[in-house]
Write a protein that holds these residues in place. Structure first.
Motif, PDB file in Angstrom:
ATOM      1  N   ARG A   1     -40.524 -13.075   6.216  1.00 42.48           N
ATOM      2  CA  ARG A   1     -40.438 -12.136   7.346  1.00 42.48           C
ATOM      3  C   ARG A   1     -41.278 -10.881   7.073  1.00 42.48           C
ATOM      4  O   ARG A   1     -41.934 -10.371   7.970  1.00 42.48           O
ATOM      5  CB  ARG A   1     -38.987 -11.748   7.610  1.00 42.48           C
ATOM      6  N   ARG A   2     -41.255 -10.403   5.837  1.00 49.76           N
ATOM      7  CA  ARG A   2     -42.050  -9.222   5.479  1.00 49.76           C
ATOM      8  C   ARG A   2     -43.543  -9.530   5.543  1.00 49.76           C
ATOM      9  O   ARG A   2     -44.345  -8.672   5.904  1.00 49.76           O
ATOM     10  CB  ARG A   2     -41.677  -8.723   4.073  1.00 49.76           C
TER      11      ARG A   2
ATOM     12  N   GLN B   1     -33.722 -15.061   0.031  1.00 49.58           N
ATOM     13  CA  GLN B   1     -34.839 -14.296  -0.529  1.00 49.58           C
ATOM     14  C   GLN B   1     -36.170 -14.805   0.023  1.00 49.58           C
ATOM     15  O   GLN B   1     -37.049 -14.020   0.382  1.00 49.58           O
ATOM     16  CB  GLN B   1     -34.860 -14.393  -2.054  1.00 49.58           C
ATOM     17  N   GLY B   2     -36.319 -16.116   0.079  1.00 49.08           N
ATOM     18  CA  GLY B   2     -37.542 -16.708   0.625  1.00 49.08           C
ATOM     19  C   GLY B   2     -37.752 -16.356   2.086  1.00 49.08           C
ATOM     20  O   GLY B   2     -38.864 -16.058   2.517  1.00 49.08           O
ATOM     21  N   LEU B   3     -36.658 -16.379   2.854  1.00 50.37           N
ATOM     22  CA  LEU B   3     -36.759 -16.027   4.273  1.00 50.37           C
ATOM     23  C   LEU B   3     -37.146 -14.559   4.439  1.00 50.37           C
ATOM     24  O   LEU B   3     -37.996 -14.228   5.276  1.00 50.37           O
ATOM     25  CB  LEU B   3     -35.434 -16.314   4.980  1.00 50.37           C
ATOM     26  N   GLN B   4     -36.543 -13.680   3.638  1.00 50.92           N
ATOM     27  CA  GLN B   4     -36.865 -12.255   3.736  1.00 50.92           C
ATOM     28  C   GLN B   4     -38.325 -12.005   3.361  1.00 50.92           C
ATOM     29  O   GLN B   4     -39.018 -11.225   4.004  1.00 50.92           O
ATOM     30  CB  GLN B   4     -35.924 -11.442   2.845  1.00 50.92           C
ATOM     31  N   HIS B   5     -38.795 -12.679   2.324  1.00 52.91           N
ATOM     32  CA  HIS B   5     -40.190 -12.533   1.894  1.00 52.91           C
ATOM     33  C   HIS B   5     -41.134 -12.981   3.020  1.00 52.91           C
ATOM     34  O   HIS B   5     -42.114 -12.306   3.323  1.00 52.91           O
ATOM     35  CB  HIS B   5     -40.439 -13.335   0.624  1.00 52.91           C
TER      36      HIS B   5
END
Length: 135
Positions: free
Chosen positions: A132-133, A126-130
């Motif tokens: 990246r966004r 979740q942290g990585l996706q956040h």
């Protein structure tokens, strides 16, 4: 090439979970490992193979694997996934492998980000996706 053979055998042993062979290491080999909140050393093939065999005791899959030849050895980065007592686990590590002239591991430096259970893996993703966004 002996370099590739030794490191390939090492990585195969990590993923099978059946133990790390002592013959991969020189008699005077050094393991220098940084793990969460600790640093340790092991000396000699028996102690090093024993330590690594305990760390990599379960069959595992490399979800990421990068091998970079360097003078005198390789730098290996990986993310490893396995199941331990029914719990999905993962770890991310960097290994700097120095090889002797005959192709055995003479020095192994390891940096480990820790062992992550499924819940923590989900938080990390979740942290990585956040991130990246946001970029």
């Amino acid at each position: 090439v002996m370099t590739t053979d030794t490191v390939t055998r090492f990585l195969d042993a990590i993923s099978t979970g059946t133990g790390i062979p002592t013959d991969l290491f020189t008699p005077d080999c050094l393991l220098d490992a940084v793990v969460p909140m600790w640093r340790l050393e092991q000396h000699g093939p028996q102690h090093i193979a024993g330590q690594l065999s305990a760390w990599f005791a379960d069959p595992a899959t490399f979800s990421e694997l990068r091998r970079q030849p360097v003078e005198g050895g390789e730098v290996v980065q990986f993310t490893l996934a396995w199941t331990e007592q029914g719990t999905p686990m993962a770890a991310r590590q960097v290994h700097v492998v120095d090889l002797s002239e005959d192709g055995q591991i003479a020095r192994l430096q390891v940096w480990c980000g820790g062992r992550w259970q499924a819940g923590l893996q989900a938080e990390i993703e979740q942290g990585l996706q956040h991130a990246r966004r946001a970029s």
